[in-house]
Design a protein around this motif. Structure first.
Motif, PDB file in Angstrom:
ATOM      1  N   SER A 180     -15.120  22.465  -7.105  1.00 62.44           N
ATOM      2  CA  SER A 180     -16.233  23.181  -6.468  1.00 62.44           C
ATOM      3  C   SER A 180     -17.555  22.439  -6.664  1.00 62.44           C
ATOM      4  CB  SER A 180     -16.342  24.599  -7.034  1.00 62.44           C
ATOM      5  OG  SER A 180     -16.578  24.575  -8.429  1.00 62.44           O
ATOM      6  N   HIS A 181     -17.719  21.805  -7.818  1.00 61.46           N
ATOM      7  CA  HIS A 181     -18.946  21.044  -8.071  1.00 61.46           C
ATOM      8  C   HIS A 181     -19.023  19.836  -7.147  1.00 61.46           C
ATOM      9  CE1 HIS A 181     -22.411  19.436  -9.982  1.00 61.46           C
ATOM     10  NE2 HIS A 181     -21.793  18.517 -10.688  1.00 61.46           N
ATOM     11  N   LEU A 182     -17.904  19.160  -6.957  1.00 63.19           N
ATOM     12  CA  LEU A 182     -17.869  18.018  -6.045  1.00 63.19           C
ATOM     13  C   LEU A 182     -18.182  18.474  -4.626  1.00 63.19           C
ATOM     14  CD1 LEU A 182     -17.288  15.052  -5.436  1.00 63.19           C
ATOM     15  CD2 LEU A 182     -14.858  15.627  -5.262  1.00 63.19           C
ATOM     16  N   HIS A 183     -17.627  19.604  -4.221  1.00 58.44           N
ATOM     17  CA  HIS A 183     -17.898  20.146  -2.883  1.00 58.44           C
ATOM     18  C   HIS A 183     -19.381  20.438  -2.720  1.00 58.44           C
ATOM     19  CE1 HIS A 183     -18.223  23.205   0.285  1.00 58.44           C
ATOM     20  NE2 HIS A 183     -17.119  22.672   0.794  1.00 58.44           N
ATOM     21  N   LEU A 209     -20.719  13.961   6.954  1.00 62.72           N
ATOM     22  CA  LEU A 209     -19.411  14.276   6.376  1.00 62.72           C
ATOM     23  C   LEU A 209     -18.983  15.662   6.856  1.00 62.72           C
ATOM     24  CD1 LEU A 209     -17.169  13.493   4.340  1.00 62.72           C
ATOM     25  CD2 LEU A 209     -18.529  14.606   2.567  1.00 62.72           C
ATOM     26  N   PRO A 210     -17.938  15.751   7.674  1.00 68.01           N
ATOM     27  CA  PRO A 210     -17.480  17.054   8.179  1.00 68.01           C
ATOM     28  C   PRO A 210     -17.098  17.980   7.026  1.00 68.01           C
ATOM     29  CG  PRO A 210     -16.432  15.245   9.369  1.00 68.01           C
ATOM     30  CD  PRO A 210     -17.106  14.647   8.175  1.00 68.01           C
ATOM     31  N   LEU A 211     -17.839  19.059   6.866  1.00 70.10           N
ATOM     32  CA  LEU A 211     -17.601  19.954   5.737  1.00 70.10           C
ATOM     33  C   LEU A 211     -16.230  20.613   5.795  1.00 70.10           C
ATOM     34  CD1 LEU A 211     -21.092  21.674   5.333  1.00 70.10           C
ATOM     35  CD2 LEU A 211     -20.173  19.665   4.167  1.00 70.10           C
ATOM     36  N   GLU A 212     -15.717  20.814   7.023  1.00 67.29           N
ATOM     37  CA  GLU A 212     -14.401  21.449   7.122  1.00 67.29           C
ATOM     38  C   GLU A 212     -13.308  20.574   6.511  1.00 67.29           C
ATOM     39  OE1 GLU A 212     -15.294  19.451  11.136  1.00 67.29           O
ATOM     40  OE2 GLU A 212     -16.343  20.675   9.638  1.00 67.29           O
ATOM     41  N   ASN A 213     -13.597  19.281   6.373  1.00 60.70           N
ATOM     42  CA  ASN A 213     -12.604  18.371   5.801  1.00 60.70           C
ATOM     43  C   ASN A 213     -12.596  18.389   4.276  1.00 60.70           C
ATOM     44  OD1 ASN A 213     -11.943  17.618   8.379  1.00 60.70           O
ATOM     45  ND2 ASN A 213     -12.987  15.648   8.318  1.00 60.70           N
ATOM     46  N   ILE A 214     -13.620  19.000   3.681  1.00 64.84           N
ATOM     47  CA  ILE A 214     -13.656  19.061   2.214  1.00 64.84           C
ATOM     48  C   ILE A 214     -13.653  20.496   1.698  1.00 64.84           C
ATOM     49  CG2 ILE A 214     -14.855  16.848   2.017  1.00 64.84           C
ATOM     50  CD1 ILE A 214     -17.431  18.418   1.460  1.00 64.84           C
ATOM     51  N   ASP A 215     -13.571  21.464   2.609  1.00 64.75           N
ATOM     52  CA  ASP A 215     -13.565  22.869   2.187  1.00 64.75           C
ATOM     53  C   ASP A 215     -12.340  23.217   1.349  1.00 64.75           C
ATOM     54  OD1 ASP A 215     -15.993  23.470   3.286  1.00 64.75           O
ATOM     55  OD2 ASP A 215     -15.185  24.312   5.144  1.00 64.75           O
ATOM     56  N   PHE A 216     -11.296  22.391   1.436  1.00 65.51           N
ATOM     57  CA  PHE A 216     -10.093  22.648   0.635  1.00 65.51           C
ATOM     58  C   PHE A 216     -10.403  22.587  -0.860  1.00 65.51           C
ATOM     59  CE2 PHE A 216     -10.289  18.073   0.699  1.00 65.51           C
ATOM     60  CZ  PHE A 216      -9.786  17.687  -0.535  1.00 65.51           C
ATOM     61  N   LEU A 217     -11.517  21.934  -1.224  1.00 66.55           N
ATOM     62  CA  LEU A 217     -11.898  21.841  -2.633  1.00 66.55           C
ATOM     63  C   LEU A 217     -12.229  23.209  -3.224  1.00 66.55           C
ATOM     64  CD1 LEU A 217     -14.210  18.676  -2.482  1.00 66.55           C
ATOM     65  CD2 LEU A 217     -11.929  18.807  -3.506  1.00 66.55           C
ATOM     66  N   LEU A 218     -12.516  24.169  -2.367  1.00 66.10           N
ATOM     67  CA  LEU A 218     -12.886  25.505  -2.833  1.00 66.10           C
ATOM     68  C   LEU A 218     -11.694  26.452  -2.917  1.00 66.10           C
ATOM     69  CD1 LEU A 218     -16.105  26.016  -0.670  1.00 66.10           C
ATOM     70  CD2 LEU A 218     -15.964  25.194  -3.029  1.00 66.10           C
ATOM     71  N   GLU A 219     -10.565  26.043  -2.404  1.00 66.52           N
ATOM     72  CA  GLU A 219      -9.437  26.962  -2.265  1.00 66.52           C
ATOM     73  C   GLU A 219      -8.843  27.417  -3.582  1.00 66.52           C
ATOM     74  OE1 GLU A 219      -6.647  25.060   0.266  1.00 66.52           O
ATOM     75  OE2 GLU A 219      -7.916  25.200   2.058  1.00 66.52           O
ATOM     76  N   ASN A 220      -8.584  26.470  -4.501  1.00 69.32           N
ATOM     77  CA  ASN A 220      -7.870  26.826  -5.730  1.00 69.32           C
ATOM     78  C   ASN A 220      -8.714  26.662  -6.976  1.00 69.32           C
ATOM     79  OD1 ASN A 220      -5.414  27.354  -4.353  1.00 69.32           O
ATOM     80  ND2 ASN A 220      -5.092  25.139  -4.184  1.00 69.32           N
TER      81      ASN A 220
END
Length: 225
Positions: free
Chosen positions: A200-203, A213-224
């Motif tokens: 989450s910090h990296l996101h 940087l398309p945010l939808e491509n890194i939103d997976f960082l918030l999932e778990n």
């Protein structure tokens, strides 16, 4: 050197997975330092150097040193405690205790610990947790992010991740492929942040600036997290 040479090899093997994870952040840096101590044979050096993927390079390096025997392993353990390595890889701080325990304990003490305490591998939690209870970012997540970041990777490294330009230039020189450069940059950030290197910090850092940087491509960082 320890009374039982085999104990050094066993110690390195027990921490092999953890060392691969940490040292892959700058595999070439480790290789050059190991070579400067003559821990590898000339052929072994060329074989390790030929590996393109950082984690494979570190794996090959450790395997080669283990095959060379206790003296080479002892040299590597001493190298891991050198200031240059400790500063580059803050998460290596655990090796100081391992090194001291190995050298200060005799065969009888080692045997007693094996009977009364779990193996070193068992004492390392399978899931790394940060200081605030969140999961630390995983290597697979870093690789996915690395494939998302484009040619502005050095701008992101300097402005978002606060990595010195000298380090970014070194990464660019050490790696020829774009994804390898970005991956090495992200791993350097993770190693330097230690307990703060959560997904989450990296996101959050990557989302703050206009880095194309398309945010939808890194939103997976918030999932778990």
């Amino acid at each position: 050197m320890a009374d039982n040479p085999a104990a050094e090899i066993q110690l390195l093997r027990s921490q092999k997975a953890k060392l691969i994870d940490i040292l892959s952040g700058d595999a070439d840096f480790v290789l050059q330092h190991a070579d400067s101590r003559c821990l590898l044979s000339p052929n072994g050096y060329q074989q390790v150097k030929a590996c393109r993927v950082p984690c494979e390079k570190v794996t090959e390096l450790l395997d080669h040193i283990i095959q060379r025997g206790p003296e080479a392993v002892q040299g590597l353990l001493e190298l891991l405690n050198e200031p240059a390595l400790q500063e580059t890889f803050p998460m290596l701080s655990f090796t100081k205790d391992l090194h001291v325990d190995m050298l200060s304990s005799g065969i009888q003490e080692t045997s007693r610990k094996r009977k009364s305490a779990p193996d070193l591998e068992d004492s390392v939690p399978s899931k790394q947790i940060s200081n605030n209870g969140s999961s630390l970012v995983k290597e697979k997540q870093l690789l996915i992010v690395a494939r998302t970041i484009g040619r502005s990777w050095k701008v992101i490294g300097g402005l978002a991740l606060d990595i010195p330009n000298v380090k970014l230039e070194q990464i660019e020189e050490d790696h020829s492929l774009h994804v390898d450069r970005v991956f090495a940059m992200l791993r350097h950030w993770r190693n330097s942040q230690r307990g703060k290197a959560t997904a989450s910090h990296l996101h959050s850092l990557l989302s703050q600036g206009d880095f194309d940087l398309p945010l939808e491509n890194i939103d997976f960082l918030l999932e778990n997290d």
